[in-house]
Design a protein around this motif. Structure first.
Motif, PDB file in Angstrom:
ATOM      1  N   GLN A  12      10.155   2.069   9.211  1.00  0.00           N
ATOM      2  CA  GLN A  12       8.861   2.590   8.796  1.00  0.00           C
ATOM      3  C   GLN A  12       7.869   2.441   9.938  1.00  0.00           C
ATOM      4  O   GLN A  12       7.780   1.394  10.558  1.00  0.00           O
ATOM      5  CB  GLN A  12       8.360   1.819   7.580  1.00  0.00           C
ATOM      6  CG  GLN A  12       7.080   2.374   7.018  1.00  0.00           C
ATOM      7  CD  GLN A  12       6.727   1.738   5.687  1.00  0.00           C
ATOM      8  OE1 GLN A  12       7.537   1.025   5.113  1.00  0.00           O
ATOM      9  NE2 GLN A  12       5.536   1.986   5.225  1.00  0.00           N
ATOM     10  N   GLN A  44       4.253   2.144  11.723  1.00  0.00           N
ATOM     11  CA  GLN A  44       2.925   1.593  11.457  1.00  0.00           C
ATOM     12  C   GLN A  44       2.068   1.692  12.701  1.00  0.00           C
ATOM     13  O   GLN A  44       2.568   1.581  13.829  1.00  0.00           O
ATOM     14  CB  GLN A  44       3.018   0.114  11.066  1.00  0.00           C
ATOM     15  CG  GLN A  44       3.405  -0.145   9.644  1.00  0.00           C
ATOM     16  CD  GLN A  44       3.266  -1.608   9.292  1.00  0.00           C
ATOM     17  OE1 GLN A  44       3.671  -2.473  10.058  1.00  0.00           O
ATOM     18  NE2 GLN A  44       2.687  -1.896   8.153  1.00  0.00           N
ATOM     19  N   VAL A  96      -1.401  -0.251  14.138  1.00  0.00           N
ATOM     20  CA  VAL A  96      -2.272  -1.390  13.892  1.00  0.00           C
ATOM     21  C   VAL A  96      -3.309  -1.476  14.998  1.00  0.00           C
ATOM     22  O   VAL A  96      -2.967  -1.552  16.184  1.00  0.00           O
ATOM     23  CB  VAL A  96      -1.478  -2.714  13.829  1.00  0.00           C
ATOM     24  CG1 VAL A  96      -2.423  -3.884  13.621  1.00  0.00           C
ATOM     25  CG2 VAL A  96      -0.444  -2.649  12.717  1.00  0.00           C
ATOM     26  N   TYR A 152       0.120   9.750  11.489  1.00  0.00           N
ATOM     27  CA  TYR A 152      -0.029   8.365  11.057  1.00  0.00           C
ATOM     28  C   TYR A 152      -1.438   7.870  11.394  1.00  0.00           C
ATOM     29  O   TYR A 152      -2.010   8.236  12.437  1.00  0.00           O
ATOM     30  CB  TYR A 152       0.994   7.453  11.741  1.00  0.00           C
ATOM     31  CG  TYR A 152       2.406   7.688  11.288  1.00  0.00           C
ATOM     32  CD1 TYR A 152       3.200   8.646  11.903  1.00  0.00           C
ATOM     33  CD2 TYR A 152       2.949   6.952  10.231  1.00  0.00           C
ATOM     34  CE1 TYR A 152       4.503   8.864  11.478  1.00  0.00           C
ATOM     35  CE2 TYR A 152       4.240   7.161   9.801  1.00  0.00           C
ATOM     36  CZ  TYR A 152       5.013   8.125  10.426  1.00  0.00           C
ATOM     37  OH  TYR A 152       6.301   8.346  10.008  1.00  0.00           O
ATOM     38  N   GLY A 174      -4.000   4.233  11.405  1.00  0.00           N
ATOM     39  CA  GLY A 174      -4.166   2.813  11.230  1.00  0.00           C
ATOM     40  C   GLY A 174      -5.175   2.542  10.125  1.00  0.00           C
ATOM     41  O   GLY A 174      -5.799   3.470   9.586  1.00  0.00           O
ATOM     42  N   ARG A 175      -5.369   1.256   9.821  1.00  0.00           N
ATOM     43  CA  ARG A 175      -6.286   0.884   8.748  1.00  0.00           C
ATOM     44  C   ARG A 175      -7.728   0.785   9.211  1.00  0.00           C
ATOM     45  O   ARG A 175      -8.628   0.717   8.394  1.00  0.00           O
ATOM     46  CB  ARG A 175      -5.860  -0.441   8.146  1.00  0.00           C
ATOM     47  CG  ARG A 175      -4.522  -0.384   7.459  1.00  0.00           C
ATOM     48  CD  ARG A 175      -4.201  -1.700   6.814  1.00  0.00           C
ATOM     49  NE  ARG A 175      -3.952  -1.525   5.394  1.00  0.00           N
ATOM     50  CZ  ARG A 175      -3.654  -2.501   4.560  1.00  0.00           C
ATOM     51  NH1 ARG A 175      -3.614  -3.725   4.987  1.00  0.00           N
ATOM     52  NH2 ARG A 175      -3.424  -2.257   3.309  1.00  0.00           N
TER      53      ARG A 175
END
Length: 119
Positions: free
Chosen positions: A1, A3, A5, A108, A110-111
């Protein structure tokens, strides 16, 4: 998966500097463009800077000459050096990348990391 960050946000005084970083991890086959976006309270998310896999970069007019975007393709990382920060730069900064993982290519995010410019 896969990610993304972000790191490096914080509180800085006007005129100061910060360096944001974004690290992509997971089953990554290739990364196309990587971008930094930001969203201030009550405003729409806006593109700050974008960099291609060949390191060609574009910037929003508001940050030209103050921000520098860079990436390390070997490490799947991207950075944003922010100098001469102003109160208008206060926002949540998001990392974005278009990544091929296996046979799929998708976007994608990030937060986000908070950047606050205040005295």
């Amino acid at each position: 998966q896969v990610q993304l960050v972000e790191s490096g946000g914080g509180l800085v005084q006007p005129g100061g500097s910060l360096r944001l970083s974004c690290a992509a991890s997971g089953n990554i086959r290739s990364i196309n463009n990587m971008d930094w976006y930001r969203q201030a309270p009550g405003k729409q998310r806006e593109l700050v800077a974008s960099i291609t896999s060949g390191s060609s970069a574009i910037y929003a007019d508001s940050v030209k000459g103050r921000f520098t975007i860079s990436r390390d393709n070997a490490k799947n990382t991207m950075s944003l050096q922010m100098n001469s920060l102003q109160s208008d730069d206060t926002a949540v900064y998001y990392c974005y990348a278009r990544i091929t993982s296996g046979v799929w290519t998708r976007d994608y995010w990030g937060r986000g990391t908070q950047v606050t410019v205040s005295s």
